[in-house]
Design an enzyme around this catalytic site. Structure first.
Site, PDB file in Angstrom:
ATOM      1  N   ASP A   1     -32.470   1.532 -15.560  1.00 36.46           N
ATOM      2  CA  ASP A   1     -31.076   1.283 -15.937  1.00 36.46           C
ATOM      3  C   ASP A   1     -30.393   2.601 -16.300  1.00 36.46           C
ATOM      4  O   ASP A   1     -30.209   2.943 -17.472  1.00 36.46           O
ATOM      5  CB  ASP A   1     -31.042   0.302 -17.117  1.00 36.46           C
ATOM      6  CG  ASP A   1     -29.637  -0.218 -17.400  1.00 36.46           C
ATOM      7  OD1 ASP A   1     -28.727   0.055 -16.585  1.00 36.46           O
ATOM      8  OD2 ASP A   1     -29.460  -0.894 -18.427  1.00 36.46           O
TER       9      ASP A   1
ATOM     10  N   HIS B   1     -26.101  -0.822 -15.619  1.00 38.19           N
ATOM     11  CA  HIS B   1     -25.494  -2.147 -15.709  1.00 38.19           C
ATOM     12  C   HIS B   1     -24.024  -2.068 -16.123  1.00 38.19           C
ATOM     13  O   HIS B   1     -23.289  -3.053 -15.978  1.00 38.19           O
ATOM     14  CB  HIS B   1     -26.279  -3.044 -16.684  1.00 38.19           C
ATOM     15  CG  HIS B   1     -26.070  -2.722 -18.121  1.00 38.19           C
ATOM     16  ND1 HIS B   1     -26.899  -1.893 -18.831  1.00 38.19           N
ATOM     17  CD2 HIS B   1     -25.112  -3.143 -19.002  1.00 38.19           C
ATOM     18  CE1 HIS B   1     -26.503  -1.808 -20.073  1.00 38.19           C
ATOM     19  NE2 HIS B   1     -25.400  -2.564 -20.209  1.00 38.19           N
TER      20      HIS B   1
ATOM     21  N   GLY C   1     -20.873  -3.183 -26.370  1.00 38.61           N
ATOM     22  CA  GLY C   1     -19.971  -2.034 -26.421  1.00 38.61           C
ATOM     23  C   GLY C   1     -20.704  -0.721 -26.605  1.00 38.61           C
ATOM     24  O   GLY C   1     -20.115   0.348 -26.415  1.00 38.61           O
TER      25      GLY C   1
ATOM     26  N   SER D   1     -23.560  -0.093 -24.907  1.00 40.01           N
ATOM     27  CA  SER D   1     -24.368   0.131 -23.694  1.00 40.01           C
ATOM     28  C   SER D   1     -24.035   1.473 -23.056  1.00 40.01           C
ATOM     29  O   SER D   1     -22.864   1.881 -22.978  1.00 40.01           O
ATOM     30  CB  SER D   1     -24.125  -0.990 -22.682  1.00 40.01           C
ATOM     31  OG  SER D   1     -24.644  -2.205 -23.157  1.00 40.01           O
ATOM     32  N   GLY D   2     -25.074   2.123 -22.590  1.00 41.23           N
ATOM     33  CA  GLY D   2     -24.912   3.421 -21.934  1.00 41.23           C
ATOM     34  C   GLY D   2     -24.832   4.583 -22.888  1.00 41.23           C
ATOM     35  O   GLY D   2     -24.891   5.737 -22.458  1.00 41.23           O
TER      36      GLY D   2
END
Length: 608
Positions: A461, A413, A555, A557-558
């Site tokens: 994801d 995402h 912030g 994410s990932g």
């Protein structure tokens, strides 16, 4: 009505002429089988008178003509009906029913004393012979007044004899009812031509229906077999992307049969926390440990290269005892396959008594011991050396994790709307965002998003970024280990998250890298009605605290979620989504990296 008769005046009163006339009349009656009604006058004159000879001569000629015509039709009828009689059926001619009454009356005339009784009875017997096989037609017997029964006669008489059923005589003639000409049977009704035709038609219909049913059954069977063999791939292996079905013996045979090469991508894998090497057996369609017979580092490098790693990052091969693995079958290296493309063969034993372990890259090590992460602590340099910051168009956008010098793992995402490699920069080995602004980040050459990613449900994801130039590892920059298959992760294992995300919901990003300790939450609890109510799939899991207080936020994410097993840090999740930040019953949701391993290695192999 009773038949007409003449009083018996006795034979002594008859003259010679009358006796001659009587004999001639008897002969004419014998030849005339079926006299017509109007010729009955030839038998007698008026009451008490002698017969008229002129009339008698005319009737004699008539008798002869009628006898000839009657015999012709009767012979024609009997010849044509012989087959019917043999089947016990009766086909009476129409005229036979009509003339039967005259026969009965003719027989009754034999009572007259002016006629030869023997001749009259013989005429009756000759008449009944003509219909010996005609069937149950009931008529009165002609008999003498002086006798109660007919005189016997030979059943072997070669003349036509009309068979009369044996029944008691009656004083009154019994006439048969007119029956329309059709087939009659004494036991059963013979089928008419229409019924025979309808029977044939029904047989044809049954045959056609049977053929149609057999065709349908064969077609359905063929479709089922085709589906099981091709679509369901019952006797083979399905290629992941195209759905093509190939034979299981073609899987991992060194030749790519699948359009995207999936059949040769996952022929090796690492298992457990000791990096046990396993090879796929197309024979048993299962994973088997590799025996250390004839094994060396050259085969180790070739195997890592086939998995997607670079031979430059090859770390080491090892051995563990055969007793440490639960298997009675093994794979042994095929020494004739060469050192660049390793092939294995099935073996029922391992003479070396040990199996191979393989580490394609040194990973999962930290170099500092010293917490956006809400409730977290500031990190030290080298504490989370795999952590990177992904910048898009001049600002921090998401986090990521180093797995090789070229490859970065992040969330799908993060890049689904900004998927151009030129938009991105990667910063590694840094603790603050401020120092990144004055540094030169690494450019991106490729962005790969999981093809099964669902942006609405956030399932699958995960994404990969390939750097243009490899990273140079140091104490502050190092890879994390991808989780091996079967990695023993406890249900409520202790994990750590890190990143530059906001310190509170809707807040600004943190300039300092932070980290926090969280715990895994079972999927059954996370999918309960009070938490996420069934939104958690197998490609994701929950971690955090149900009471809230510590969580990832915008912030982050990932970024990585790691756990430490056997003194090695394993990347088991990437930060995906959640409701708010650090709220009660709303823990963070992370992508399940173990589920993504086949896709990750396939991308690494394809774009090596």
């Amino acid at each position: 009505m009773l038949p007409h008769s003449v009083p018996d005046v006795g034979p002594q009163t008859r003259t010679a002429a009358e006796r001659r006339v009587g004999r001639a009349h008897a002969r004419s009656r014998t030849n005339a089988t079926f006299p017509k009604r109007r010729c009955r006058r030839c038998h007698l004159g008026a009451e008490g008178e002698a017969p008229d000879l002129s009339v008698q001569r005319r009737c004699k000629n008539g008798f002869q003509g009628v006898a000839f015509i009657s015999f012709f039709f009767f012979f024609f009828f009997c010849s044509g009906s012989r087959g019917a009689f043999s089947r016990k059926t009766i086909t009476p001619p129409r005229y036979a029913l009509k003339r039967e009454r005259y026969i009965k009356k003719d027989i009754a005339c034999t009572k007259s004393p002016h006629l030869n009784r023997k001749g009259g009875l013989f005429t009756a017997m000759a008449t009944e012979a003509n219909y010996a096989n005609s069937g149950p037609y009931f008529v009165n017997y002609g008999f003498n007044l002086e006798q109660e029964h007919l005189p016997p006669y030979s059943q072997y008489d070669n003349r036509h004899v009309y068979h009369i059923p044996q029944q008691a005589p009656s004083a009154v003639p019994q006439y048969t009812q007119r029956v329309p000409p059709h087939f009659i049977s004494s036991n059963q009704t013979s089928p008419s031509p229409d019924s025979i035709s309808s029977t044939v038609d029904r047989r044809k219909v049954r045959m056609l229906l049977g053929a149609f049913a057999a065709t349908v059954i064969l077609a359905v069977t063929g479709i089922i077999v085709w589906y099981l063999v091709t679509v369901a791939c019952l006797f083979g292996v399905t290629c992941g992307t195209s759905g093509k079905c190939i034979s299981s013996s073609q899987w991992c045979d060194g030749i790519r049969q699948c359009p995207d090469g999936e059949d040769e991508e996952m022929c090796f894998r690492l298992s457990g926390d000791n990096f046990l090497l396993q090879a796929y057996s197309s024979k048993s369609r299962s994973w088997k440990p590799v025996c250390s017979d004839n094994w060396n580092d050259k085969y180790g490098k070739a195997t890592c290269s086939q998995m997607g790693y670079s031979s430059d990052t090859y770390f080491q091969s090892g051995r563990v005892t055969q007793a440490s693995v639960d298997s009675s079958e093994f794979m042994t290296v095929d020494t004739s396959s060469g050192e660049t493309s390793v092939q294995f063969t099935n073996s029922g034993s391992c003479s070396a008594g040990s199996v191979v372990t393989l580490q394609c890259i040194e990973c999962g090590l930290t170099f500092s011991v010293s917490t956006r992460i809400v409730g977290g602590t500031s990190a030290r340099l080298g504490q989370w050396p795999w952590q990177v910051s992904l910048w898009c168009e001049g600002e921090h956008w998401c986090g990521g994790s180093i797995i090789t010098p070229y490859w970065i793992v992040t969330a799908a995402h993060c890049v689904e709307r900004k998927n151009s490699p030129t938009q991105w920069k990667v910063y590694a080995g840094k603790l603050t965002l401020s120092e990144m602004k004055t540094s030169i980040g690494s450019s991106v050459s490729l962005i790969a998003i999981n093809k099964y990613y669902d942006s609405s449900a956030k399932s699958n994801d995960v994404a990969l970024m390939k750097l243009t130039l490899p990273l140079k590892f140091s104490n502050s920059m190092a890879p994390v280990c991808l989780p091996n298959f079967g990695l023993p992760v406890l249900q409520q294992a202790e994990c750590f998250i890190s990143g530059w995300g906001a310190l509170k919901y809707a807040g600004s990003t943190s300039d300092m890298l932070n980290y926090a300790r969280i715990y895994l939450i079972s999927s059954s609890v996370c999918n309960s009605r009070n938490v996420y109510g069934g939104l958690i799939t197998k490609t994701m899991f929950c971690a955090g605290y149900l009471e809230g207080g510590v969580d990832s936020c915008q912030g982050d994410s990932g970024g990585p979620l790691v756990t430490k097993i056997n003194n090695i840090w394993w990347l088991i999740g990437d930060t995906s989504w959640g409701y708010g930040c650090a709220q009660a019953n709303r823990p963070g949701v992370y992508g399940n990296i173990t589920e993504f391993l086949p896709w990750i290695f396939s991308i690494m192999q394809t774009y090596k």
